[in-house]
Design a protein around this motif. Structure first.
Motif, PDB file in Angstrom:
ATOM      1  N   GLU A 123      55.911  42.868   8.494  1.00 32.31           N
ATOM      2  CA  GLU A 123      56.337  41.492   8.231  1.00 32.31           C
ATOM      3  C   GLU A 123      56.459  41.278   6.741  1.00 32.31           C
ATOM      4  O   GLU A 123      55.642  41.770   5.959  1.00 32.31           O
ATOM      5  N   GLU A 124      57.499  40.531   6.347  1.00 33.49           N
ATOM      6  CA  GLU A 124      57.654  40.109   4.957  1.00 33.49           C
ATOM      7  C   GLU A 124      58.103  38.656   4.971  1.00 33.49           C
ATOM      8  O   GLU A 124      59.259  38.351   5.234  1.00 33.49           O
ATOM      9  N   ASN A 125      57.166  37.750   4.727  1.00 33.22           N
ATOM     10  CA  ASN A 125      57.442  36.315   4.752  1.00 33.22           C
ATOM     11  C   ASN A 125      57.103  35.739   3.385  1.00 33.22           C
ATOM     12  O   ASN A 125      55.937  35.441   3.088  1.00 33.22           O
TER      13      ASN A 125
END
Length: 400
Positions: A119-121
């Protein structure tokens, strides 16, 4: 774990790759397969799939003859190409008590950690990356190459702890991974509960290790981050060892002197680029406990004349009491643990393995100490420890 290239496996290695019973000079037996020859050692593949180096001169005469008879059919280190695949432990591997395994001479993690981006938020400042055994939750985006660089140390330490024949098979996993929380700013690390003077910490209640990126050698450069591969920290292997230490070892009788001693043992063992040099680490242990470590890289600075309360009192004290003199307690925990691992009795760690096995089986920690005594009084054990370390240049005294 390391996979052999298929081409080598097909070059007439069928006989050398058979599972057989190996016997060491002390008549201990283990089922394993000959994988390769590394200088004066052989690498054996154990029943659970792990590979462990074993000195040739500590094998029985029939085993040494077997190695010589199959030398032409067995790959050596020079013939092997770097492996590229990590074999993760089987679901039941962490439950195995590996007390009968040989003590490692070296640990080499040379595989590609195969980093996955989960995940890359950016809005939530929530970035998740994974290697074989770890999940890294960070508050800033990192390139895979940067994560891969420090993941090697995490995976090498995991391999070291799992390979030592001490059944260090603990640790709380979430969805199959140990949890690492990474912080871009040191202040955020402290706000999350990290000690202000630390380079990393294990939070036992949550089963997570927290690390400021600076401790991993990760620093901002322009709009991104780069890794200083020469950056090293003894704190992180120490905390990773805590994360993998099973709950029974935190009982009274082992909590303190052993739990901190084994974490110090891993941390002080020389490490570089995915490799731990276990053989001959006693000089580094001596330098670290008595002075400021090899090349003045930090140490407990206890000197060579060390006074402790009676050994029984030291081993049974509360953890809060243990922490009242951290330099003395941690340094002596390291020296006492090293004594039981390599200097007690025949130097095979037989008594400390029996002690740890009893803890695994649910025996009371204080009662389990009788297995370390093995018929000795605490005064006799003190004298044995004094004699052993005096030969290494450390003068212990015990008393009120």
């Amino acid at each position: 774990m390391r996979f052999l290239p298929i081409s080598l496996l097909l070059l007439g290695l069928c006989h050398a790759a058979e599972v057989r019973t190996w016997t060491d000079a002390q008549s201990r037996k283990i089922e394993a397969t000959l994988v390769r020859i590394e200088g004066t050692s052989v690498v054996l593949k154990l029943a659970d799939g792990r590979e462990a180096p074993f000195p040739l001169d500590k094998l029985s005469e029939p085993d040494r003859k077997y190695v010589e008879d199959n030398r032409a059919l067995t790959p050596t280190t020079k013939e092997l190409k770097p492996a590229t695949k990590v074999e993760t432990e089987s679901p039941d591997a962490s439950k195995k008590l590996n007390f009968d395994d040989p003590w490692p001479e070296s640990i080499r993690f040379t595989e590609d950690p195969e980093i996955s981006t989960i995940e890359e938020n950016a809005e939530k400042k929530h970035f998740i990356y994974e290697s074989a055994n770890y999940r890294y939750v960070c508050d800033v985006r990192l390139a895979k190459s940067v994560v891969k660089g420090f993941a090697v140390m995490f995976e090498a330490t995991h391999l070291f702890c799992r390979t030592m024949p001490l059944a260090i098979n603990g640790g709380v996993k979430k969805d199959g991974k140990h949890q690492i929380l990474l912080f871009e700013k040191f202040d955020d690390y402290v706000k999350a509960g990290g000690p202000p003077t630390s380079a990393g910490v294990y939070i036992g209640g949550k089963g997570v290790v927290m690390v400021p990126l600076g401790s991993l050698g990760v620093k901002p450069v322009g709009s991104g981050y780069m890794l200083d591969r020469d950056k090293s920290s003894k704190t992180l292997p120490h905390e990773l060892t805590h994360q993998l230490t099973p709950d029974p070892y935190y009982d009274k009788g082992s909590m303190g002197w052993f739990t901190e001693g084994i974490a110090e043992y891993v941390a002080v063992t020389p490490y570089r680029s995915g490799s731990y040099s276990v053989r001959g680490n006693q000089k580094d242990i001596f330098d670290y406990a008595t002075g400021y470590g090899s090349k003045d890289m930090g140490g407990r600075a206890l000197g060579t004349k060390i006074h402790l309360p009676p050994l029984k009192d030291f081993m049974l004290q509360s953890y809060s009491s243990f922490l009242e003199q951290p330099q003395l307690s941690y340094g002596c925990g390291l020296l006492i643990t090293t004594y039981f691992l390599h200097m007690d009795g025949a130097g095979d760690g037989k008594r400390i393995k029996a002690f740890l096995k009893a803890l695994h089986e649910g025996k009371d920690g204080e009662a389990s100490l009788s297995l370390l005594l093995d018929g000795r009084t605490f005064e006799e054990l003190q004298n044995d420890l004094i004699k052993a370390w005096s030969r290494k240049g450390v003068d212990f005294t015990f008393g009120k």
